[in-house]
Design a protein around this motif. Structure first.
Motif, PDB file in Angstrom:
ATOM      1  N   GLU A  54     -60.397  -7.860 -59.048  1.00 42.44           N
ATOM      2  CA  GLU A  54     -60.230  -7.606 -57.627  1.00 42.44           C
ATOM      3  C   GLU A  54     -58.863  -8.108 -57.160  1.00 42.44           C
ATOM      4  N   LEU A  55     -58.390  -7.497 -56.081  1.00 45.05           N
ATOM      5  CA  LEU A  55     -57.095  -7.832 -55.522  1.00 45.05           C
ATOM      6  C   LEU A  55     -57.303  -8.303 -54.087  1.00 45.05           C
ATOM      7  N   LEU A  56     -56.856  -9.509 -53.789  1.00 47.08           N
ATOM      8  CA  LEU A  56     -56.895 -10.003 -52.416  1.00 47.08           C
ATOM      9  C   LEU A  56     -55.685  -9.448 -51.675  1.00 47.08           C
ATOM     10  N   ILE A  57     -55.936  -8.720 -50.596  1.00 47.80           N
ATOM     11  CA  ILE A  57     -54.863  -8.105 -49.825  1.00 47.80           C
ATOM     12  C   ILE A  57     -54.758  -8.821 -48.482  1.00 47.80           C
ATOM     13  N   LEU A  58     -53.670  -9.541 -48.297  1.00 49.50           N
ATOM     14  CA  LEU A  58     -53.386 -10.213 -47.038  1.00 49.50           C
ATOM     15  C   LEU A  58     -52.589  -9.272 -46.136  1.00 49.50           C
ATOM     16  N   THR A  59     -52.785  -9.397 -44.835  1.00 55.30           N
ATOM     17  CA  THR A  59     -52.067  -8.547 -43.893  1.00 55.30           C
ATOM     18  C   THR A  59     -51.024  -9.361 -43.149  1.00 55.30           C
ATOM     19  N   GLY A  60     -49.867  -8.766 -42.936  1.00 54.29           N
ATOM     20  CA  GLY A  60     -48.788  -9.466 -42.259  1.00 54.29           C
ATOM     21  C   GLY A  60     -47.757  -8.490 -41.738  1.00 54.29           C
ATOM     22  N   GLU A  61     -46.532  -8.952 -41.614  1.00 56.43           N
ATOM     23  CA  GLU A  61     -45.443  -8.146 -41.052  1.00 56.43           C
ATOM     24  C   GLU A  61     -44.121  -8.813 -41.411  1.00 56.43           C
ATOM     25  N   GLU A  62     -43.087  -8.023 -41.662  1.00 58.54           N
ATOM     26  CA  GLU A  62     -41.744  -8.581 -41.732  1.00 58.54           C
ATOM     27  C   GLU A  62     -41.105  -8.379 -40.365  1.00 58.54           C
ATOM     28  N   VAL A  63     -41.002  -9.463 -39.637  1.00 60.67           N
ATOM     29  CA  VAL A  63     -40.470  -9.434 -38.281  1.00 60.67           C
ATOM     30  C   VAL A  63     -38.949  -9.378 -38.406  1.00 60.67           C
ATOM     31  N   THR A  64     -38.385  -8.209 -38.107  1.00 59.60           N
ATOM     32  CA  THR A  64     -36.997  -7.903 -38.434  1.00 59.60           C
ATOM     33  C   THR A  64     -36.162  -7.955 -37.166  1.00 59.60           C
ATOM     34  N   THR A  65     -35.570  -9.116 -36.892  1.00 60.83           N
ATOM     35  CA  THR A  65     -34.750  -9.290 -35.704  1.00 60.83           C
ATOM     36  C   THR A  65     -33.280  -9.050 -36.058  1.00 60.83           C
ATOM     37  N   ARG A  66     -32.421  -9.127 -35.046  1.00 65.59           N
ATOM     38  CA  ARG A  66     -30.983  -8.983 -35.295  1.00 65.59           C
ATOM     39  C   ARG A  66     -30.347 -10.268 -35.797  1.00 65.59           C
ATOM     40  N   THR A 112     -52.812  -7.774 -36.112  1.00 61.32           N
ATOM     41  CA  THR A 112     -51.869  -8.587 -35.355  1.00 61.32           C
ATOM     42  C   THR A 112     -50.478  -7.960 -35.388  1.00 61.32           C
ATOM     43  N   PHE A 113     -49.890  -7.759 -34.211  1.00 58.46           N
ATOM     44  CA  PHE A 113     -48.512  -7.302 -34.086  1.00 58.46           C
ATOM     45  C   PHE A 113     -47.657  -8.469 -33.624  1.00 58.46           C
ATOM     46  N   VAL A 114     -46.482  -8.637 -34.248  1.00 56.70           N
ATOM     47  CA  VAL A 114     -45.548  -9.698 -33.866  1.00 56.70           C
ATOM     48  C   VAL A 114     -44.255  -9.046 -33.400  1.00 56.70           C
ATOM     49  N   ASP A 115     -43.852  -9.348 -32.176  1.00 57.33           N
ATOM     50  CA  ASP A 115     -42.664  -8.721 -31.604  1.00 57.33           C
ATOM     51  C   ASP A 115     -41.405  -9.242 -32.280  1.00 57.33           C
ATOM     52  N   TRP A 116     -40.376  -8.396 -32.270  1.00 56.47           N
ATOM     53  CA  TRP A 116     -39.120  -8.698 -32.940  1.00 56.47           C
ATOM     54  C   TRP A 116     -37.909  -8.569 -32.011  1.00 56.47           C
ATOM     55  N   ARG A 117     -38.101  -8.299 -30.739  1.00 56.44           N
ATOM     56  CA  ARG A 117     -37.000  -7.917 -29.849  1.00 56.44           C
ATOM     57  C   ARG A 117     -36.365  -9.128 -29.163  1.00 56.44           C
ATOM     58  N   TYR A 118     -35.718  -9.959 -29.973  1.00 57.42           N
ATOM     59  CA  TYR A 118     -35.028 -11.142 -29.448  1.00 57.42           C
ATOM     60  C   TYR A 118     -34.024 -11.605 -30.493  1.00 57.42           C
ATOM     61  N   ARG A 119     -33.061 -12.350 -30.028  1.00 60.06           N
ATOM     62  CA  ARG A 119     -32.102 -13.017 -30.904  1.00 60.06           C
ATOM     63  C   ARG A 119     -32.273 -14.532 -30.768  1.00 60.06           C
ATOM     64  N   ALA A 120     -31.536 -15.271 -31.611  1.00 64.77           N
ATOM     65  CA  ALA A 120     -31.640 -16.730 -31.566  1.00 64.77           C
ATOM     66  C   ALA A 120     -31.248 -17.270 -30.188  1.00 64.77           C
ATOM     67  N   ARG A 121     -30.277 -16.629 -29.543  1.00 64.99           N
ATOM     68  CA  ARG A 121     -29.800 -17.112 -28.247  1.00 64.99           C
ATOM     69  C   ARG A 121     -30.858 -16.982 -27.150  1.00 64.99           C
ATOM     70  N   ASP A 122     -31.904 -16.172 -27.385  1.00 63.10           N
ATOM     71  CA  ASP A 122     -32.923 -15.942 -26.369  1.00 63.10           C
ATOM     72  C   ASP A 122     -34.016 -16.998 -26.359  1.00 63.10           C
ATOM     73  N   ASN A 123     -34.039 -17.869 -27.377  1.00 64.36           N
ATOM     74  CA  ASN A 123     -35.014 -18.972 -27.447  1.00 64.36           C
ATOM     75  C   ASN A 123     -36.456 -18.463 -27.372  1.00 64.36           C
ATOM     76  N   ARG A 124     -36.726 -17.371 -28.053  1.00 66.67           N
ATOM     77  CA  ARG A 124     -38.081 -16.811 -28.066  1.00 66.67           C
ATOM     78  C   ARG A 124     -38.780 -16.967 -29.408  1.00 66.67           C
ATOM     79  N   PHE A 125     -38.035 -17.304 -30.460  1.00 67.51           N
ATOM     80  CA  PHE A 125     -38.653 -17.309 -31.777  1.00 67.51           C
ATOM     81  C   PHE A 125     -39.778 -18.324 -31.886  1.00 67.51           C
ATOM     82  N   GLY A 126     -39.616 -19.495 -31.284  1.00 71.67           N
ATOM     83  CA  GLY A 126     -40.673 -20.498 -31.356  1.00 71.67           C
ATOM     84  C   GLY A 126     -41.986 -19.979 -30.824  1.00 71.67           C
ATOM     85  N   HIS A 127     -41.935 -19.198 -29.745  1.00 67.57           N
ATOM     86  CA  HIS A 127     -43.152 -18.625 -29.170  1.00 67.57           C
ATOM     87  C   HIS A 127     -43.840 -17.713 -30.181  1.00 67.57           C
TER      88      HIS A 127
END
Length: 509
Positions: A242-254, A267-282
């Motif tokens: 058997e194969l355990l299939i985990l679900t995820g996403e590559e969150v591809t920011t600029r 689960t969807f994870v948003d990617w529309r921010y840069r480091a200067r926007d201070n959103r990654f921690g959220h």
């Protein structure tokens, strides 16, 4: 019926909550909603250099629409050497809006395909099936790079009218597979299929994973969770296990990519921010709230937008080996190693690897992360990765056993601490199979302190003695000979481990 509009006007600035994005003048179908048939509209324009990361094209969708289909083209003029040409990504949000968090998200294909559709019962891979409800939808364009003369584009939208149909309930992979109890399990946490910019189908990936000797994989499509329900029937039972299939996403920011490993299906994870926007921690916290791990991917890659700029304070692990080993990976490994000496090994970040395989001849399972887990379950695998109870190997032919012992018969394995006094003699031992022609290196906070060649068979045992005063931690590398075309660099690894930390008893380091 087809119509065309040229030169869409700038309607205003749309604030997403993190960055300013351009909203174009839209297209409307609201004046005509026939009971059958279809209608098409086309808009054309040019995005100038320096455009926002995301440009939104509103589409007024009337009632009784069965399907929405979108295609686009853009010009790619030649540019001088050293100058970026045009590259344009695309996706879509429905009438629920484009706000950060993705409530209205309905799909993303980046630059992987020139057209897509979605309706209640089906959608192009990368897009989410569901009803096409009336309201203002938004096509999102992402000018990844723009030539000096601008980026001329054309977007065509076709609405097909009729009964909406029904949306089947998604079938997600189970969180448990038939395992071997507490054991070492092999997996690949970074893979791409036709649901983003890969060329393999989920069935082909599952077959390749089994052929590579893997026990688990993580589906990690760029900026979409559409593949989470694409694995029905592929997890087992199977003659190869058997194969355990985990679900995820590559969150591809600029400003870099992060792999969400093992999030709750859907689960969807948003990617529309840069480091200067201070959103990654959220969004890192959103990944963890969904049960997943936050893993910066290929942090020193040189492609546009790939180099990691968000820091590692939110990381649960870091990908230090991405696909066939390159100088980028050597930098990532050295940078990661430099973090191990601080804090006495408390709060350290484990290393993992992933193939990032997209298509043939890229190999699924090169490298693979080998995890000591209580069983072959989502929870146990993620616990093992989070704790650093893992090593990386180039294939299932390579196996390691690594640990440190000393002081009243105490023993610690990969990811653990040998809590003995600073002057206590300890023995470091590595057992290797499957690495002919390779050399073992023991690496500490001072650097590489011991090397030894393996026998020609590639199987052998290497031991070294030290103390916690002399080595704050020790980890093992099994290296191929240096490549003749890469002078000054060590050979590519056949395997490498997370550290064992030394000391910590009676106030010792």
């Amino acid at each position: 019926m087809t119509s065309s509009t040229t030169g869409p006007t700038r309607r205003g600035l749309f604030v997403t909550g993190a960055a300013t994005a351009l909203t174009l003048g839209g297209m409307s179908f609201a004046d005509a909603a026939p009971s059958g048939g279809e209608e098409t509209r086309t808009v054309r324009g040019t995005l100038p250099p320096g455009s926002p990361d995301y440009v939104y094209l509103p589409v007024e969708v009337p009632r009784r629409v069965r399907e929405i289909a979108v295609s686009y083209t853009y010009e790619r003029p030649p540019v001088p050497a050293g100058t970026q040409g045009n590259a344009l990504d695309i996706g879509i949000f429905d009438e629920r809006g484009t706000g950060l968090g993705g409530r209205g998200f309905r799909g993303w294909s980046g630059g992987a395909r020139p057209e897509f559709f979605l309706r209640a019962d089906a959608a192009t891979p990368g897009y989410i099936p569901g009803p096409v409800r009336a309201g203002t939808w938004h096509i999102v364009l992402g000018p990844y790079t723009t030539a000096p003369g601008g980026l001329p584009y054309a977007v065509t939208v076709t609405l097909r009218y009729g009964a909406p149909g029904s949306t089947p309930a998604p079938v997600y992979p189970p969180e448990r597979a038939m395992g071997r109890g507490r054991a070492w399990y092999r997996g690949d946490c970074h893979l791409h299929s036709v649901y983003s910019d890969g060329r393999r189908t989920p069935a082909e990936i599952a077959a390749a994973a089994r052929a590579a000797g893997l026990d688990f994989i993580n589906t990690s499509e760029h900026n979409t969770h559409a593949a989470h329900s694409a694995w029905e029937g592929l997890w087992g039972p199977h003659p190869d296990g058997e194969l355990l299939i985990l679900t995820g996403e590559e969150v591809t920011t600029r400003n870099g990519h992060v792999v969400a490993v093992g999030t709750d299906p859907g689960t969807f994870v948003d990617w529309r921010y840069r480091a200067r926007d201070n959103r990654f921690g959220h969004y890192a916290r959103e990944i963890r709230r969904a049960g997943g791990l936050v893993v910066p991917a290929h942090p020193h890659a040189t492609c546009v937008g790939c180099n990691w700029k968000f820091g590692f304070g939110e990381a649960d692990a870091v990908e230090v080996w991405n696909g066939p080993y390159t100088p980028d990976d050597e930098i990532a490994l050295a940078s990661w190693d430099s973090t191990l000496a601080t804090g006495g090994g408390r709060g350290w970040t484990p290393a993992i690897g992933g193939s990032d395989a997209h298509r043939e001849p890229q190999l699924v399972g090169l490298p693979q992360t080998v995890v000591l887990a209580d069983d072959l379950t989502r929870e146990a695998i993620l616990d093992g990765i989070r704790a650093g109870r893992s090593y990386l190997a180039e294939s299932s032919a390579v196996s390691l056993a690594f640990g440190v012992s000393g002081g009243r018969a105490r023993h610690a394995g990969i990811g653990e601490r040998l809590a003995v006094g600073a002057g206590t003699p300890v023995t470091v031992r590595l057992d290797v199979t499957g690495a002919p022609g390779c050399t073992v290196r023991f690496v500490t906070d001072q650097g590489t302190l011991h090397t030894a060649p393996l026998p020609a068979s590639g199987a052998g045992t290497v031991e070294w003695r030290t103390t916690p005063r002399y080595a704050a931690y020790v980890r093992a590398e099994v290296r191929h000979p240096p490549a003749p075309d890469a002078p000054g660099l060590p050979g590519a690894p056949a395997a490498l481990t997370n550290p064992v930390f030394l000391g910590g008893a009676d106030g010792a380091p």
